[in-house]
Design a protein around this motif. Structure first.
Motif, short mmCIF file in Angstrom:
data_model
loop_
_atom_site.label_atom_id
_atom_site.label_comp_id
_atom_site.label_asym_id
_atom_site.label_seq_id
_atom_site.Cartn_x
_atom_site.Cartn_y
_atom_site.Cartn_z
N SER A 3 47.01 29.28 38.72
CA SER A 3 46.92 27.87 39.09
C SER A 3 47.72 27.60 40.35
N ILE A 4 47.85 26.33 40.66
CA ILE A 4 48.59 25.93 41.85
C ILE A 4 50.09 25.90 41.60
N PHE A 5 50.51 26.11 40.36
CA PHE A 5 51.94 26.03 40.06
C PHE A 5 52.67 27.28 40.53
N LYS A 6 53.83 27.07 41.12
CA LYS A 6 54.60 28.17 41.68
C LYS A 6 55.54 28.70 40.60
N THR A 7 54.98 29.46 39.66
CA THR A 7 55.77 29.94 38.53
C THR A 7 55.25 31.29 38.06
N ASN A 8 56.16 32.13 37.56
CA ASN A 8 55.78 33.45 37.05
C ASN A 8 54.89 33.36 35.81
N ALA A 9 54.95 32.22 35.12
CA ALA A 9 54.11 32.07 33.93
C ALA A 9 52.63 32.10 34.26
N GLU A 10 52.28 31.88 35.54
CA GLU A 10 50.87 31.84 35.94
C GLU A 10 50.35 33.18 36.45
N LEU A 11 51.20 34.21 36.42
CA LEU A 11 50.77 35.53 36.85
C LEU A 11 50.20 36.32 35.67
N SER A 12 49.18 37.15 35.93
CA SER A 12 48.65 37.96 34.84
C SER A 12 48.06 39.26 35.36
N PHE A 13 48.03 40.24 34.45
CA PHE A 13 47.21 41.43 34.60
C PHE A 13 46.05 41.28 33.63
N GLN A 14 44.84 41.64 34.09
CA GLN A 14 43.67 41.51 33.23
C GLN A 14 42.83 42.78 33.25
N SER A 15 42.11 42.97 32.16
CA SER A 15 41.14 44.06 32.07
C SER A 15 39.98 43.78 33.02
N PRO A 16 39.47 44.78 33.71
CA PRO A 16 38.36 44.55 34.64
C PRO A 16 37.12 43.96 33.97
N ASN A 17 36.93 44.16 32.66
CA ASN A 17 35.73 43.64 32.00
C ASN A 17 35.96 42.28 31.36
N SER A 18 37.05 41.62 31.73
CA SER A 18 37.39 40.33 31.12
C SER A 18 36.39 39.24 31.52
N ALA A 19 35.87 38.51 30.52
CA ALA A 19 34.97 37.38 30.80
C ALA A 19 35.69 36.29 31.57
N ASN A 20 37.01 36.22 31.44
CA ASN A 20 37.79 35.22 32.15
C ASN A 20 37.66 35.39 33.66
N LEU A 21 37.57 36.63 34.12
CA LEU A 21 37.42 36.88 35.55
C LEU A 21 36.08 36.37 36.05
N HIS A 22 35.05 36.61 35.30
CA HIS A 22 33.73 36.11 35.67
C HIS A 22 33.74 34.58 35.78
N GLN A 23 34.35 33.93 34.79
CA GLN A 23 34.41 32.47 34.79
C GLN A 23 35.21 31.96 35.98
N MET A 24 36.35 32.63 36.26
CA MET A 24 37.24 32.19 37.34
C MET A 24 36.50 32.18 38.68
N TRP A 25 35.80 33.26 39.00
CA TRP A 25 35.13 33.32 40.29
C TRP A 25 33.84 32.51 40.29
N ALA A 26 33.21 32.37 39.14
CA ALA A 26 31.99 31.56 39.07
C ALA A 26 32.28 30.10 39.38
N GLU A 27 33.49 29.63 39.09
CA GLU A 27 33.86 28.25 39.31
C GLU A 27 34.34 27.99 40.73
N MET A 28 34.51 29.06 41.52
CA MET A 28 34.95 28.90 42.91
C MET A 28 33.73 28.82 43.82
N PRO A 29 33.74 27.95 44.80
CA PRO A 29 32.62 27.88 45.74
C PRO A 29 32.62 29.08 46.69
N GLY A 30 31.46 29.47 47.12
CA GLY A 30 31.36 30.49 48.15
C GLY A 30 31.13 31.89 47.65
N PHE A 31 31.03 32.08 46.33
CA PHE A 31 30.81 33.42 45.80
C PHE A 31 29.37 33.53 45.28
N ASN A 32 28.62 34.43 45.86
CA ASN A 32 27.24 34.61 45.42
C ASN A 32 26.87 36.10 45.57
#
Length: 307
Positions: free
Chosen positions: A188-217
């Motif tokens: 997120s926009i918050f400047k905090t370590n709580a917002e940092l993560s490591f994720q599995s490459p097959n995570s559905a969260n990654l798909h959702q994250m980039w799908a919600e950003m403009p400019g990715f096709n």
């Protein structure tokens, strides 16, 4: 004392002893070569050192020689000739197995003794690299891309077994994706370590994250068969300096089923297990967090991973 560091692949051959003797009426006995450890093949882990103690004995003893073979490279590492009256000779060789040697490597050592009548004995010994651990220091990842430009520049993807970093664009390549184990994100926009993560490459969260950003096709395709599954968990009280292959197993234990670890601070130890079953531990050393733009956030870590 001689220490060697072998960096090349060798191929195992059956150990053998060859001897020959002259056809004189009173033949000279072939030299006796005693090697410790006595096993024809010694199994080691990456990082181990094998200490060979060798004794040559003959009456008389003319010369003693040691050579090694690693893949196509063969080299004499010790060769000495004696004067009259020498009947015994002792020598030590230390063979170090560095972290860059792949599991399955076989190194061949050859020990030769010759008498003054050219009667010889040859003894071969082998070192088999069974398992090991690689250590990589000061790995830097940058938070996820937020548009087409950063998709080609931000190194957010990491291969623990290759120690290679990749961009979002590179992760779309099936061959490249097969190496990637860890994805670093800033949530997120918050400047905090709580917002940092490591994720599995097959995570559905990654798909959702980039799908919600403009400019990715198209957006990040997490369902591609080459996207790996990685599990994570945090660890306490890791004896980092003394970790080895088995020590990683003991420290990680049962990894669990978490495919995302969120809230990363300096000093954290984060265990992971790849889809191939390889275990490793990340030690977080620094974080640099930005909120405008969030993708200018960085994390630096050391990693120890099984080979």
């Amino acid at each position: 004392m001689k220490r060697l560091s072998f960096l090349f692949m060798a191929f195992a051959l059956s150990a053998f002893i060859l001897s020959s003797c002259s056809e004189d009426e009173d033949p000279v006995s072939a030299p006796l070569i005693t090697v410790t450890p006595a096993d024809d093949t010694v199994k080691v882990n990456v990082g181990d050192i094998v200490d060979y103690a060798i004794n040559w004995s003959a009456n008389p003893l003319l010369s003693a020689k040691i050579s090694y073979k690693a893949g196509t490279l063969q080299q004499i590492i010790h060769d000495t000739t004696f004067g009259a009256g020498v009947t015994t000779y002792n020598y030590n060789v230390q063979v170090e197995i560095p972290g860059v040697i792949p599991v399955g490597t076989v190194v061949e050592l050859t020990f030769v003794g010759i008498t003054s009548d050219q009667v010889s004995t040859t003894v071969n010994k082998y070192i088999f690299v069974e398992s090991g651990m690689a250590t990589y220091n000061d790995v830097v990842l940058q938070a996820q891309a937020n548009g087409p430009i950063t998709a080609a520049t931000n190194l957010s993807f990491y291969s623990s077994t290759m120690n290679q970093k990749y961009t979002l664009n590179q992760s779309a390549n099936a061959d490249t994706a097969s190496y990637i184990d860890i994805v670093f994100t800033h949530h997120s926009i918050f400047k905090t370590n709580a917002e940092l993560s490591f994720q599995s490459p097959n995570s559905a969260n990654l798909h959702q994250m980039w799908a919600e950003m403009p400019g990715f096709n198209p957006p990040y395709d997490y369902v591609t068969e080459n996207k790996n599954l990685t599990y994570f968990k945090k660890l306490d009280n890791v004896d980092w300096d003394n970790l080895d292959y088995n020590g990683i197993n003991d420290a990680v234990g049962a990894i669990g089923t978490a495919i995302k670890i969120r809230g990363i601070d300096v000093g954290d130890f984060i265990a992971f297990e790849t889809e191939a079953g390889t275990k490793g531990i990340v030690k977080v050393t620094t974080t640099e967090i930005e909120h405008n733009p969030y993708n200018e956030t960085y994390i630096t870590f050391d990693v120890k991973v099984q080979k």
